[in-house]
Design a protein around this motif. Structure first.
Motif: not given
Length: 158
Positions: A53-59, A110-114, A134-136, A146-148
């Motif tokens: 779930q965390a990986a899919l949310l990060a994606r 948690k964060k989206i960075t550019c 993303a954190v679950c 998970r971070e992508q």
């Protein structure tokens, strides 16, 4: 034929109790170990589901950021991407809330960075790095993070 008087029934009565207690103890230990394995499997499954779930949310966060950087009918050159990258942070907060509200999962972004490529990078190799973390969690028992990361480049104007 004669009867052996040395081993009478009275002297053998305690053996049945010892065997019964031994069997009960061994079966109890087996039951405890099976229960422990069952709990371990459930914990592993919970972590696996939360991790997915965390990986899919990060994606999803990265996909949102890419659509933010490349809107329809807009300039796709590096200069335009760089400008949008600078303004991504303020829009990312609202987007991350919307992604989690619609997902109905115990997770948050948690964060989206550019981040732009270093200034020493040649113009034809410049890129933008988008990263979402993303954190679950499952009620303070497990927390999976998970971070992508994706890299994008502007389309060369011709």
């Amino acid at each position: 034929m004669y009867r052996n008087n040395h081993t009478s029934r009275k002297s053998q009565q305690g053996n049945v109790y010892i065997v019964a207690i031994f069997v009960i103890v061994v079966m109890g230990m087996l039951a405890m170990n099976l229960t422990r394995v069952s709990w371990s499997n459930q914990d592993t499954l919970t972590r696996e589901v939360l991790g997915k779930q965390a990986a899919l949310l990060a994606r999803s966060g990265n996909e949102w950021a890419v659509t933010y950087l490349f809107p329809l009918d807009e300039d796709d050159g590096y200069a335009s991407l760089s400008t949008r990258c600078g303004s991504l942070g303020s829009s990312a907060v609202d987007a991350s809330k919307a992604l989690v509200e619609n997902a109905d999962i115990p997770c948050h972004i948690k964060k989206i960075t550019c981040t732009e490529s270093p200034t020493t990078t040649p113009v034809e190799l410049k890129y933008i790095q988008i990263s979402t973390r993303a954190v679950c969690d499952s009620g303070n028992v497990f927390e999976v993070e998970r971070e992508q990361t994706v890299w994008v480049r502007g389309i060369k104007d011709e």
